[in-house]
Design a protein around this motif. Sequence first.
Motif, mmCIF file in Angstrom:
data_model
loop_
_atom_site.group_PDB
_atom_site.id
_atom_site.type_symbol
_atom_site.label_atom_id
_atom_site.label_comp_id
_atom_site.label_asym_id
_atom_site.label_seq_id
_atom_site.Cartn_x
_atom_site.Cartn_y
_atom_site.Cartn_z
ATOM 1 N N LEU A 177 -1.045 6.077 3.982
ATOM 2 C CA LEU A 177 -1.528 4.673 3.420
ATOM 3 C C LEU A 177 -2.659 4.661 2.532
ATOM 4 C CD1 LEU A 177 -0.641 2.554 6.802
ATOM 5 C CD2 LEU A 177 0.624 2.902 4.700
ATOM 6 N N ASN A 178 -3.685 5.486 2.823
ATOM 7 C CA ASN A 178 -4.984 5.580 2.032
ATOM 8 C C ASN A 178 -4.387 6.081 0.610
ATOM 9 O OD1 ASN A 178 -6.577 4.455 3.887
ATOM 10 N ND2 ASN A 178 -6.901 6.643 4.751
ATOM 11 N N ASN A 179 -3.643 7.064 0.591
ATOM 12 C CA ASN A 179 -3.295 7.445 -0.720
ATOM 13 C C ASN A 179 -2.424 6.279 -1.623
ATOM 14 O OD1 ASN A 179 -4.304 10.004 -0.289
ATOM 15 N ND2 ASN A 179 -2.487 10.645 0.728
ATOM 16 N N HIS A 180 -1.601 5.869 -0.662
ATOM 17 C CA HIS A 180 -0.714 4.758 -1.231
ATOM 18 C C HIS A 180 -1.660 3.718 -1.939
ATOM 19 C CE1 HIS A 180 2.790 2.396 -2.144
ATOM 20 N NE2 HIS A 180 2.399 1.145 -1.237
ATOM 21 N N GLN A 181 -3.025 3.327 -0.954
ATOM 22 C CA GLN A 181 -3.611 2.264 -1.224
ATOM 23 C C GLN A 181 -4.455 2.670 -2.565
ATOM 24 O OE1 GLN A 181 -6.620 1.518 1.572
ATOM 25 N NE2 GLN A 181 -7.264 -0.408 0.719
ATOM 26 N N ALA A 186 -5.133 1.882 -8.690
ATOM 27 C CA ALA A 186 -5.007 2.258 -9.595
ATOM 28 C C ALA A 186 -3.953 1.327 -10.409
ATOM 29 C CB ALA A 186 -4.458 3.601 -9.871
ATOM 30 N N SER A 187 -2.761 1.138 -9.663
ATOM 31 C CA SER A 187 -1.876 -0.278 -10.327
ATOM 32 C C SER A 187 -2.357 -1.428 -10.606
ATOM 33 C CB SER A 187 -0.628 -0.009 -9.430
ATOM 34 O OG SER A 187 -0.015 1.273 -9.340
ATOM 35 N N PHE A 188 -3.134 -1.865 -9.618
ATOM 36 C CA PHE A 188 -3.882 -3.115 -9.693
ATOM 37 C C PHE A 188 -4.883 -3.247 -10.829
ATOM 38 C CE2 PHE A 188 -7.344 -5.911 -8.644
ATOM 39 C CZ PHE A 188 -6.542 -7.044 -8.413
ATOM 40 N N ARG A 189 -5.602 -2.112 -11.044
ATOM 41 C CA ARG A 189 -6.467 -2.096 -12.267
ATOM 42 C C ARG A 189 -5.698 -2.237 -13.560
ATOM 43 N NH1 ARG A 189 -9.242 1.813 -9.087
ATOM 44 N NH2 ARG A 189 -8.380 3.568 -10.137
ATOM 45 N N LYS A 190 -4.502 -1.406 -13.608
ATOM 46 C CA LYS A 190 -3.857 -1.537 -14.732
ATOM 47 C C LYS A 190 -3.146 -3.073 -14.849
ATOM 48 C CE LYS A 190 -2.393 3.218 -14.786
ATOM 49 N NZ LYS A 190 -1.324 4.338 -14.763
ATOM 50 N N LEU A 191 -2.794 -3.583 -13.842
ATOM 51 C CA LEU A 191 -2.155 -4.816 -14.025
ATOM 52 C C LEU A 191 -3.176 -5.818 -14.285
ATOM 53 C CD1 LEU A 191 0.149 -5.169 -10.771
ATOM 54 C CD2 LEU A 191 0.799 -5.022 -13.197
#
Length: 371
Positions: A177-181, A186-191
């Motif tokens: 989950l930490n890796n997924h987080q 990273a996806s959130f930063r891109k978004l």
Amino acid sequence: MSKFEYPIMSRSEIVAILAESQIASISEHDLFNPNPEFISDLYAGLLFHIDVLREEDHGPLEFAALEQLENPDLHVESARMVKLYNRIKEVLASTECPEKFTLKDLIRPDTGRTEFFLSAILNFGLHRRAKLDFLRPIVDELNAEIEDYNEARERELPLVQDVDAKVKELRLTIAGLNNHQMALRASFRKLKEKTGEMDDKVVHAIERALEEKKSTREVAKNSEKIAMQSYRDKNAIAELYTKVFKKMFKHFGQMQAIQEQDFKALKAKLSDEGVLDKSLEAKLEERQAVTCNQTNYVMSFSELAVLSLKLSLFISVEQLDELRKQLEKERDLKLEDATKDFNNVKLDVESRRRDLEARQKNVEAVVVEVL
């Protein structure tokens, strides 16, 4: 203030307590004239009894410690005595003994001081035993509870192992989950970056829409001004036509009044001519010499004059009536054209206003969706 009282026990009491506690079997004479070896053994037995001195502390010293001295064989007993002296001092200090124990009390013991220190240590031992007797049931109960807890722990050991296995699985899950987080961050930063770009685009779109709205409002205001000016101009033209019609109608009334006056004058003239005809007839009767043809000619001429005058009056009235009708028709046509133009301008302004409202609603809807 000391925790213990220090009543000096009698020799018989000291001997009895030592025998009862199985510490040492001595006599009162031994206490009356103590020697260093006897006193050292007695103190050591007391300290063994109260668990302050251990066998290894009072046993032979290690060779590694003695070989630091020049003659280790000569210092074995002195080293053992120093250890015993330190332990006795610690015990008496913990009981807050008012007298200070010295090394002389071991090497050259005094009867009174020896009995005082023995009484202090025995009082401490009795107090300790009373406390232990009081605490023993509690300790036994605690030991029983500890055994119960140990048994329960053994019974629950499979459950604990199962929980440990689940904890390990959860740790692995948490790591995943930490890796997924991290990936989500990273996806959130891109978004977030894309959202910033979209915000900029939306701001530009809103600014452009506001500019278009502003320009549209200006165009609508100008169109409305033009329409109102056109309406005012056409209304002024209609008012001008109305005024002209009123003036012409007034002029027509004046002309009609003049014609009526002329008609009355002609009628009076005709009446005068009738009187003249009658006088002429009288003269003709007197002049019977005039022929019938001349008389008929005169009468025909008079009738023709009257008929011509009536015809001219009738024609003038017909022309005026026709002119009035024509003016009324032109006025109605002008008013109808002005009304049509005004309605067209009004419809155009209303259509532009509805278009502006629809465009404004569309812009507001776009802004709401973007926000």
